[in-house]
Structures are given as structure tokens and as C-alpha cells.
Scaffold this motif. Sequence first.
Motif, PDB file in Angstrom:
ATOM      1  N   SER A 114       4.913   9.040   6.796  1.00  0.00           N
ATOM      2  CA  SER A 114       5.354   7.657   6.993  1.00  0.00           C
ATOM      3  C   SER A 114       4.954   7.150   8.382  1.00  0.00           C
ATOM      4  O   SER A 114       4.521   5.999   8.531  1.00  0.00           O
ATOM      5  N   ASN A 121      -1.095   0.999   9.666  1.00  0.00           N
ATOM      6  CA  ASN A 121      -0.804  -0.383   9.282  1.00  0.00           C
ATOM      7  C   ASN A 121      -0.678  -1.286  10.508  1.00  0.00           C
ATOM      8  O   ASN A 121      -1.078  -2.453  10.484  1.00  0.00           O
ATOM      9  N   ASP A 230       3.088   8.084  -3.112  1.00  0.00           N
ATOM     10  CA  ASP A 230       2.287   8.292  -1.904  1.00  0.00           C
ATOM     11  C   ASP A 230       0.842   7.849  -2.123  1.00  0.00           C
ATOM     12  O   ASP A 230       0.244   7.195  -1.259  1.00  0.00           O
ATOM     13  N   CYS A 233       0.726   4.116  -2.050  1.00  0.00           N
ATOM     14  CA  CYS A 233       0.843   3.569  -0.695  1.00  0.00           C
ATOM     15  C   CYS A 233      -0.471   3.688   0.072  1.00  0.00           C
ATOM     16  O   CYS A 233      -0.900   2.745   0.744  1.00  0.00           O
ATOM     17  N   ASN A 236      -2.978   1.241  -1.372  1.00  0.00           N
ATOM     18  CA  ASN A 236      -2.675  -0.138  -0.974  1.00  0.00           C
ATOM     19  C   ASN A 236      -3.129  -0.420   0.456  1.00  0.00           C
ATOM     20  O   ASN A 236      -3.670  -1.487   0.755  1.00  0.00           O
TER      21      ASN A 236
END
Length: 671
Positions: A114, A121, A230, A233, A236
Motif C-alpha cells: 500500500s 500515485n 491487488d 489496483c 488501475n
Amino acid sequence: MAVEESEPVIPELEREENLIAAARHIVKALGSNKNLTTDAKKILADLGSKLSSMSIPSEMEEGKEGEEDEEEEEEEEEGGVNATEDRINVIQEKIMRWEEDQSMIWDLGPEEASDYLNAANEARRLIEKLESFNLSKDDQEYKLLQRAYSVLQTAMARLEEEFRNLLIQNRQPFEPEYVSFRSSEEDPVDENSIVSLGDESVEESLQRDSVSRAAEEHIIDLVHPGVIPDLRCIANLLFASNYVQECSHAYTIVRRDALDECLFILEMERLSIEDVLKMEWGTLNSKIKRWIWALKIFVRVYLASERWLSDQIFGEGEPVSIACFVDASKASILQLLNFGEAMSIGPHKPEKLFRILDMYEVLADLMPDLDSLYLDDVGSSVRIECHEVLKRLGDCVRVTFIEFENAIAANASTNPFIGGGIHPLTRYVMNYLRTLTDYSESLNLLLKDRDEEDAISLSPDMSPGTEEDSKSPGSPSGVSSMTLHFRSVASVLESNLEEKSLLYKEVPLQHLFLMNNLHYMAEKVKGSELRLIYGDEWIRKRNWKFQQHAMKYERASWSSILNLLKDEGIHVPGTTSISKTLLRERLRSFYLGFEDVYRIQTAWLIPDVQLREDLRISISLKVIQAYRTFFGRHNCHLNDKYIKYNADDLENYLLDFFEGSQKCLQNPHRR
């Protein structure tokens, strides 16, 4: 109370935005202090990153009302640059420390994963913000933008590697004997749903079901369900960062290898068309059976699950999901189709027709599934190839059936079939046709293109005015394409049998041979699904034909012998008196004729018990009746020493006829 009512009411959202704005202002002011320690700068950069991710209007978006003095504007600009640089430093440190560590991030736990995703990000968001300023190369922030690009590129490369590793390390084993079937609507794996693919119920289910999302699918987990979020994510973030091609390529390579392994497990080796054409029929027959079984499992279980996996990661029905699925599976499905194409161009031997039909029917049955899997333009090449191979298999069926008919016509014999029984060709053709009735729907579809007039001209039964024609006045034949072709085959067989009958020197045996074979054909049709194709009128005509041959056999075998028991020519010339000498000579000739027929026709064969019994009875009625009548008229003129057999003896001897075992009357019973 009145005071409270007079105070302005500030909405909660506005208060939050004001608070965030104040905090950002403080961070900027502190960031302009050049005496801060490195740790303090990192803390401020982290705080600035989190505040910037919150949805509040930026100063650039809101604009400024009124005029600010130049000195304050320069301080704020310098503070913003420093904050952005510190923010990049923090992000870069988080990203780059994993470049020195060979461990896979997702192997170390969700917190590490994470944290890395958030850092990547943040780099992406920072780039978006800096790009919005339309910077020139002279701006201070331009160099920061270039650094952010480099950091993001490093992060994307690492995420692509992590994405690939997650797909590989979490692949679920695929065993064809034990496959987990569950509804696509269910997310959890039902451990109790594991059944053997060898079960008849499952095989039937595989034949019936479609991969339509509205119906129950045979979905198995190709990747452990726990890592799907996962993977989603990572995908994406890669997509949001404009790394669509890299992500899709990584996915396609991994899943393509998985599909290759699936075909290996299903024992579908990669064969060229030349390899297939060189195979012996025994080996090829086994491979066709394996292909049929494997294709159903591959399409309805594995490809359906592969499409489901792609939708779970990239979004159901999304163009990128369909494209990844097609790219990953195209080579494997084309490998299977290549075998079908090879079979369609091979020698069109009649013994291959059933297997070709099996291949055609399973592919035709799976075509709706394949059409739904390979949607839109991206899947059109696979769809077109599937339909093309299906068409080639259909063409092969038509050509092979015609070759079957031609082979019957060309089947020549140089020696007669011993005993006059049912010829192997007759058994082969009728059993062949009976088996083909299992494919009635497909054959009707595939044979309809052949010139019906040619088929009619080959069949005397299809002349105008027959019952078959009258069933459908609006149609030239009134029957299905399959019926036309089957009747044509039967006519060709009859013509061939008539030619084979001429190989017998004995005329009675010619008729016995045709009687046996026509009776067999009629019974084979009457007792099977062929009756629905040929019709009762066809059966009645064959019954009439074999009965005619039975009568002709009797006349050819017994007429001359029975004529010896008539009174013509046994009188003394010029008188009405019976010549005992002629009478005894007639009786002796009758016995010799009977013994000769007995010796010959006990070796002849009528395989059908009922037909054999019926013909014996018919012969017995004629022979025994004539014999008894003869003795009833001339008993007084014959001594016992001239009587070789009584009527019961003859009747018993007739029971030895048509058993296929030659016998002789060497030591007859004497009264």
C-alpha cells in the motif's frame, strides 16, 4: 439564543476547506525557512502531499481577489517550489529504496504494498499538477517535473514486474479430471463443487450450457481470488499513468503461457497439418476423440474462466479486457482449430465421416460460446477463423458422404459370396446409414446444397406420384436432403448387389442372394431410426421385391423336380393306361433331383431365422403336397422297393436347408 441566531451559520464543508487552506498556508510559510533540518523538511513534505491530495480549490484555480504585494508573492512562490522539491524527494526515496532490494514488495505484506502504491500515485498526481502549469524550460518547476517523470517511470517498471509476479505466483493448478464448477455470480470458491469430468452428467452439461453471463458458467479460479484486488489496483494505477500497453503486454504473456500449459495438460500437442495427414487412422482416431473432449473443456471451462479473470482485473466488458483476453488466448484456440482444418483437407475416406461429423457438431455447438467470448473487432479474426474451420469441416462431411456413395458403386467382386448370404457390403452400408441417423440434423443442413435432381435420378423410388412425393405438393421431392441421399445410397447398393448376384452360376442362388440382402435392408430400416427417413412405402417395396426373389428361387429350384410328379407323359402311347416303367423312372428321377438339391442347398445360407423358416414352409407345402398327391394317385402301381423316402422323411430333410452346412443323403432310410 438571540445572539446565536444572529451569528452567521458556516456549512461544515466550508469550515473544513478553510481549515485545510489554513494548514496549507502554514506549511508553505514553514517550508520557506531555510534553516529547517532535513527531517523537518520531510515531515512538512509528507504533510503537504496529504493536504494536496484533499479536494480543495488551489490558489491557482480560485484566483486571487485584490492585489498582493510583490514581496509576499515571491516568498510564496519560493516556498511552493521548495515544498514540491521536498515532496519529490520523499516520493523518490520511497520508490528508489526498492530498487536496491530484490524482494518482491507484495511478498512482504499489504502495508508495504500500500505504501508503494501511494508513493507511485503521488508521483503521478504531482506530475499532473506540474503539467497543468504549462511550464517552460526556464521555470524552476520544470526540472522538478523531469525528476517526477523519472521517478514515475521507475515505479511503473517495478509495478509491472510486481503485477507479472503476482499473476505467476498465484496461478491455480488446472487438472482436467477435477474441475471446480461454480456460478459466475458467486465470488467464494465452493470446495464441495469439485466433480469429475468423466461423469456423464457433467459431460452432458458441458454440451448443453453456454458461457452467457446470464446462465451458469463453468468458472474456475485461474488465479487465487485473494490477489485479484491487488492486481486490479496495480492495473488501475498503470492505466492511469498511461502505461496501458506495458500492463496489457505483461498480462498477455503470463496468461498465454498458462493457456499453453493447459493444452499440455489436456494432451493437445502442437501438430502441423503435415503431421496430421501422415498419421495412421488408429492414432488419428484417438487424437480426434481427445480433441473433441479437450475442445469442450477448453472453451466452456478454461476460456470462460480466462475471460472472467480478465474482466475481474480490467473491468467487465471493457475494451482492454477483451483485447487482453483475445491476445492471450488467440494462439491456443488457433492451435486447436488448426487440427480441425487439417482433418478437413485430409483424404475423404468413408470411415472418417463419423469422426468428422463429431468434430463438426462439437464446434457448431461451441460456436455461440466462441462468438460471445471473442466480441467486437478485436476478436473478429478468431471468430472468422472459427466459422471458417466449421465451414471446412462441413464441406468435408459433404464430400466424404459423396465418396461413400461412390465407393459403394465402385465396389466390385470377382468371386461370388459363398452361400448367398448377406454380403459384407450390405451389412456395412446399412449399419453405416443407421449410425448416420444420429447426425440427422447436421446432415440435413450440410447435404441440402447438393443437386437434388441428381439424387432423384439415381433413385427409382423417387419417381413422380410416389407416396414420398405426395407428402409435400409444393416441393419437387417432398422429402429432406438427408432422405434423398440415403435413398440414393440404397439404390446404388441394390444395383451393386444385382451385379454381384450374376457372379453365381446357379440361377436359384442368384435369387436367394438378392432375397437375403433385400430382406436385410428392409429389416434394418424397419427396426431403426432409418424408418423415419426411408418411410413405410420404401419398406413395402423392398418387402415385395425380396418376396418376388423368393418366388423366383422356388420356381428355379423346384419347378423341374415337381414336374416329375405330374401325370403328363406317363401313359402307354395310344392308351390311357399308366406305364409302370415310366412311373418308376419318374419317381427315381424325383429322388435324384431332390438329393441333388439337398446336397447343394444345405450349403446355402439364409441368416435370418424367420425368413429361413418361412421359405422352408413354403417349399414344404409345395413339395410334400405334390409328393403325397402323386402317391395318392399311383400307390397301387408302386411297390415298396421303389419308394426311397416317405413324405415325413422329405419334410425332415427340408429342415436341413439353408443352414450353410453342406450335407448328403448317402444312406437314406428305406421302408
